[in-house]
Motif scaffolding. Structure first.
Motif, PDB file in Angstrom:
ATOM      1  N   ALA A  41     -17.880 -47.968  15.444  1.00  0.00           N
ATOM      2  CA  ALA A  41     -19.265 -47.841  14.952  1.00  0.00           C
ATOM      3  C   ALA A  41     -19.241 -46.980  13.684  1.00  0.00           C
ATOM      4  CB  ALA A  41     -20.173 -47.218  16.005  1.00  0.00           C
ATOM      5  N   THR A  42     -20.227 -47.148  12.834  1.00  0.00           N
ATOM      6  CA  THR A  42     -20.283 -46.336  11.611  1.00  0.00           C
ATOM      7  C   THR A  42     -20.644 -44.901  11.975  1.00  0.00           C
ATOM      8  OG1 THR A  42     -22.592 -46.933  11.308  1.00  0.00           O
ATOM      9  CG2 THR A  42     -20.945 -48.280  10.169  1.00  0.00           C
ATOM     10  N   ALA A  43     -20.033 -43.982  11.243  1.00  0.00           N
ATOM     11  CA  ALA A  43     -20.365 -42.573  11.440  1.00  0.00           C
ATOM     12  C   ALA A  43     -21.768 -42.298  10.892  1.00  0.00           C
ATOM     13  CB  ALA A  43     -19.335 -41.702  10.736  1.00  0.00           C
ATOM     14  N   SER A  44     -22.344 -41.211  11.344  1.00  0.00           N
ATOM     15  CA  SER A  44     -23.707 -40.868  10.881  1.00  0.00           C
ATOM     16  C   SER A  44     -23.690 -40.638   9.364  1.00  0.00           C
ATOM     17  CB  SER A  44     -24.198 -39.602  11.587  1.00  0.00           C
ATOM     18  OG  SER A  44     -24.251 -39.820  12.976  1.00  0.00           O
ATOM     19  N   PRO A  45     -24.596 -41.301   8.631  1.00  0.00           N
ATOM     20  CA  PRO A  45     -24.598 -41.149   7.164  1.00  0.00           C
ATOM     21  C   PRO A  45     -25.115 -39.764   6.740  1.00  0.00           C
ATOM     22  CG  PRO A  45     -26.465 -42.469   7.871  1.00  0.00           C
ATOM     23  CD  PRO A  45     -25.637 -42.221   9.102  1.00  0.00           C
ATOM     24  N   GLY A  54     -22.680 -43.362   3.410  1.00  0.00           N
ATOM     25  CA  GLY A  54     -21.898 -43.530   4.630  1.00  0.00           C
ATOM     26  C   GLY A  54     -20.756 -42.537   4.749  1.00  0.00           C
ATOM     27  N   ASN A  55     -20.417 -42.142   5.999  1.00  0.00           N
ATOM     28  CA  ASN A  55     -19.340 -41.181   6.267  1.00  0.00           C
ATOM     29  C   ASN A  55     -18.154 -41.831   6.979  1.00  0.00           C
ATOM     30  OD1 ASN A  55     -20.174 -38.799   5.083  1.00  0.00           O
ATOM     31  ND2 ASN A  55     -21.500 -38.249   6.810  1.00  0.00           N
ATOM     32  N   GLY A  56     -18.024 -43.113   6.856  1.00  0.00           N
ATOM     33  CA  GLY A  56     -16.853 -43.770   7.453  1.00  0.00           C
ATOM     34  C   GLY A  56     -17.150 -44.355   8.828  1.00  0.00           C
ATOM     35  N   THR A  57     -16.152 -44.295   9.716  1.00  0.00           N
ATOM     36  CA  THR A  57     -16.245 -44.953  11.028  1.00  0.00           C
ATOM     37  C   THR A  57     -15.905 -43.979  12.151  1.00  0.00           C
ATOM     38  OG1 THR A  57     -15.528 -46.874  12.291  1.00  0.00           O
ATOM     39  CG2 THR A  57     -13.835 -45.726  11.036  1.00  0.00           C
TER      40      THR A  57
END
Length: 625
Positions: A41-45, A54-57
Motif C-alpha cells: 500500500a502507499t505510505a501516508s503522503p 507521496g512517501n513511497g510504499t
C-alpha cells in the motif's frame, strides 16, 4: 530527503517481498503449506502546502492464500480416506487368509473328505484309516490356525486403539496450544502458525474423522464424526481405552470427562480409529463367528454319523471330533448372581450372530448385539425348559437382578477348540452296526437293500432279529405280529430299517444281526464321506460345503467392497486436494516471475537511493564552495 525516504521504503518493502517469495519456494514440498503473499500500500503522503507528495510504499500484510471452504472439504475427505484405508488394508489380510491355498480351509477340507472316500474303498485298511486321522488332524489344526490369526488381528486392533488414543491426545493438546498462540483474531496471526494448525487438525481428523469449525474470533474447534468435541478453543479433551464390558480381550475408546470415562460409540468415530472399529465389528467378528459355525457343523454332523457305525473292535462309534460350546459372558456391571451354561441344539437354526440378553425383572429379552433387533426366544432357563434361541440352548443358575445383561457368542472362538477325539485307527466306525441277510431257503424274489440306522441310541439296535413272512402281505418280527406288508415299504424296528426289493413268498425269512469285530463293511464310511453335503444350516437349505463357500465369499465380498469404496474416496480426496492446491499451492513458475519482477523493482529502488546520494553530494559540493 523525499527521494531517499521513498527509495528506502521501496527497498525494504521489496526486500521483504523477496524474502516471502523465497519462503514460498523453500516450502514447496512442505505438507499443508499455504502460499504466502505480500500486500503493498502507499505510505501516508506528506503535505507541503502546495500539495501532497507521496512517501513511497509500505507492506500492509503478509498473508497466506487459502480458501477455508476448500480446506474443510479436504479435511472431511481425508478423514474418510483414512478410515477406508484402514478398513481395506485389514479386510485384505483376512481375505488373504481364506483365499490363499497355503492358509485357507478349502484345500485341507477337500483332502480330508477325499481320504474318507478312500476309506470307503478299503474300510479295514490300516493305511487308509491312518490317512483319515492324519488329514482330520490337519483340518482341525487349520481351523485353529485361522482362529488364532483372527485373534491376532483383534490384538492389532487393540494396539491400534492404544496408539491412536495417545496420538489423538498429543495432537489435540498441540492444537489447543496453537489456538492460544494464534489468539482470538486469526487475521493477524502468523501464516505459518495457521498452516501448522491446519496440518495438525488434518492429522487429528485422520485418526478420529469428523470436522473442524472456525469459532468466531479465530479459534478452531475439532469434533469427531459423531459430534464429540475433541478440541474447543484452548481446551483439549482426553481419550483413553477401556475394556469391553462383555469381552475383556477387546478394547474400546472412551472420553474422560469430569473424572468419568464415557465409552464412545464405534459408529461415531471415523478416520483410522473408526476404520479399526468398523473392521472389527463388520469383518473380524462375523468371520470368526462363521468360521466357528462351520467347525460346529462339521464336527456335529460327522460325530452324529460316526455314532451310527461300529469300529474294528465291534463297538459303536464315539465322537470323532471334540469342539467347544457357546460362550456366555456377563456384563461387568451386573449385580445379580446369575450365570449361564450353553450348548448347541438345532443346527439348522444356528446363527453366529452375537446376542445380548437383558433381564427386565420378569423375563429375559434377547436382541442382536450389532443392530438391537429383537430375537425370538422360548423357555424359562431351567434344565427342564432351557432358553432356546437361534439353535442354542441355555440353562441358568443363580438369581438375576434387574437390568442384568449377558452376551451370547454362539460360535465365536469355537474353531479354536476343534480337535480329533480318537488316536486309534481301529476306533474309526466305518461299518454299519447291523447287517441284514435273506435265508438261503427263500423261494421268493425279495432281496434286502437300504439297511439304515434310524436311532443309534436304541438299546436293542444290535440285538438279532428274525423277520418271517406268513403271507405275501404279512410278516412277523421275532414271533410278534403279524404286521401288514405292502411291496416296497420300509420294515423297521429297534432303531434299524431296511427295504425289500422284489416279492417275498410265504415262509421266506430275513435276519438282522450285529456286525462282528474286524468287519470290512464300508456302509458307514460311505455315509461319512457324504457329510460335507449334509444340509445343515439355514433350516436345512445350506450344506456344509455351501457354508464353506459362503464363508470365503463373505470375506472376499467385504474386502472388495472396502477396496471399491477406497478407490472412489481416493478420487474424491484427490479432487479436494487439487482444489486446495489450486488456491494455496506453490507454483514455481509464478514464484519465479514474482522473483524477477521484485528483483528488478529492488534494483530500481537501489538506483533511487544512489540518485539521492548523488543529489546530496552535489548540494554539499555547491555549499562547500
Amino acid at each position: 530527503m523525499s527521494v531517499l525516504s521513498t527509495g528506502t521504503s521501496a527497498l525494504l518493502a521489496f526486500q521483504r517481498a523477496l524474502a516471502t517469495t523465497s519462503h514460498n519456494v523453500a516450502n514447496i514440498n512442505t505438507p499443508g503449506y499455504s502460499r504466502q503473499k505480500v500486500d503493498f500500500a502507499t505510505a501516508s503522503p506528506q503535505n507541503l502546502g502546495y500539495g501532497d507528495i507521496g512517501n513511497g510504499t509500505r507492506i500492509t500484510d503478509v498473508r497466506r492464500v487459502a480458501d477455508q471452504l476448500a480446506i474443510s472439504r479436504l479435511l472431511d475427505s481425508s478423514g474418510e480416506l483414512a478410515r477406508l484405508k484402514q478398513l481395506s488394508t485389514l479386510a485384505d489380510r483376512v481375505d488373504s487368509l481364506f483365499s490363499d491355498t497355503a492358509t485357507n480351509v478349502s484345500g485341507v477340507w477337500s483332502n480330508f473328505f477325499d481320504t474318507v472316500s478312500g476309506l470307503s474303498s478299503n474300510a479295514s485298511g490300516t493305511a487308509d484309516r491312518q490317512n483319515v486321522l492324519d488329514n482330520a488332524g490337519t483340518l482341525a489344526s487349520r481351523f485353529k490356525q485361522l482362529n488364532e490369526s483372527l485373534n491376532t488381528l483383534n490384538g492389532e486392533v487393540n494396539n491400534g486403539l492404544i496408539a491412536g488414543a495417545s496420538e489423538v491426545n498429543r495432537l489435540a493438546a498441540e492444537i489447543a496450544q496453537l489456538n492460544g498462540a494464534i489468539g482470538s483474531n486469526a487475521n493477524t496471526a502468523a501464516p505459518d502458525l495457521l498452516d501448522r494448525r491446519d496440518q495438525l487438525v488434518a492429522n487429528l481428523i485422520g485418526y478420529t474423522g469428523g470436522t473442524a469449525v472456525i469459532q468466531d474470533g479465530g479459534f478452531m474447534n475439532v469434533y469427531t464424526a459423531g459430534g464429540q468435541a475433541v478440541v474447543v478453543g484452548t481446551t483439549a479433551s482426553k481419550v483413553t481405552t477401556v475394556t469391553d464390558p462383555y469381552q475383556p480381550e477387546r478394547l474400546q475408546l472412551a472420553m474422560e470427562t469430569q473424572g468419568q470415562k464415557i465409552t464412545l460409540d464405534p459408529k461415531s468415530l471415523g478416520g483410522q480409529i473408526g476404520g479399526l472399529l468398523e473392521f472389527r465389528d463388520s469383518v473380524l467378528t462375523p468371520t470368526q463367528a462363521e468360521l466357528g459355525k462351520l467347525a460346529v457343523g462339521l464336527a456335529s454332523n460327522f460325530n452324529d454319523t460316526h455314532h451310527q457305525g461300529v469300529d474294528l473292535y465291534g463297538n459303536m462309534g464315539g465322537d470323532f471330533f471334540n469342539y467347544g460350546s457357546p460362550r456366555v459372558t456377563g456384563n461387568t456391571g451386573n449385580t445379580g448372581t446369575a450365570s449361564f451354561s450353553a450348548s448347541f441344539g438345532d443346527l439348522s437354526r444356528l446363527d453366529g450372530q452375537n446376542i445380548v440378553l437383558k433381564f427386565d425383572g420378569g423375563a429375559w429379552q434377547a436382541t442382536r448385539a450389532d443392530t438391537g433387533a429383537a430375537v425370538p426366544m422360548t423357555g424359562t432357563g431351567t434344565a427342564a425348559d432351557p432358553l432356546v434361541l437361534n439353535g442354542v440352548e441355555m440353562v441358568m443358575s443363580g438369581t438375576p437382578a434387574q437390568n442384568d445383561r449377558f452376551l451370547l457368542q454362539p460360535t465365536a472362538g469355537v474353531a479354536g477348540t476343534l480337535s480329533v477325539a480318537i488316536t486309534d485307527t481301529s476306533r474309526i466306525a466305518a461299518a454299519a452296526p447291523v447287517k441284514a441277510a435273506a435265508s438261503l431257503g427263500n423261494t421268493g424274489t425279495g432281496k434286502v437293500s437300504g439297511v439304515a440306522v434310524s436311532d443309534y441310541t436304541n438299546t436293542n439296535l444290535r440285538n438279532p432279529a428274525a423277520i418271517v413272512f406268513t403271507s405275501a402281505t404279512e410278516y412277523t418280527l421275532d414271533g410278534a405280529g403279524p404286521f401288514t406288508y405292502t411291496a416296497g415299504q420300509t420294515i423297521s424296528a429297534n432303531g434299524w430299517s431296511f427295504v425289500l426289493d422284489g416279492a417275498p413268498k410265504v415262509g421266506d425269512s430275513f435276519t438282522i444281526s450285529p456286525t462282528p469285530a474286524g468287519s470290512s463293511d464300508n456302509t458307514n464310511a460311505l455315509l461319512l464321506a457324504k457329510v460335507e453335503d449334509a444340509k445343515t444350516f439355514n433350516a436345512g437349505t445350506v450344506t456344509l460345503n455351501g457354508a464353506l463357500g459362503g464363508l470365503t465369499t463373505l470375506v472376499g465380498s467385504a474386502a472388495r467392497a472396502a477396496d471399491y469404496s477406497l478407490q472412489a474416496q481416493q478420487v474424491i480426496t484427490d479432487q479436494a486436494q487439487a482444489s486446495r492446491d489450486s488456491v494455496s499451492g506453490v507454483n514455481l513458475d509464478e514464484e519465479a516471475a514474482d522473483m524477477l519482477r521484485l528483483q528488478q523493482a529492488y534494483q530500481a529502488a537501489s538506483q533511487l537511493i544512489s540518485t539521492a546520494d548523488t543529489m546530496f553530494q552535489t548540494i554539499l559540493g555547491a555549499v562547500s564552495r
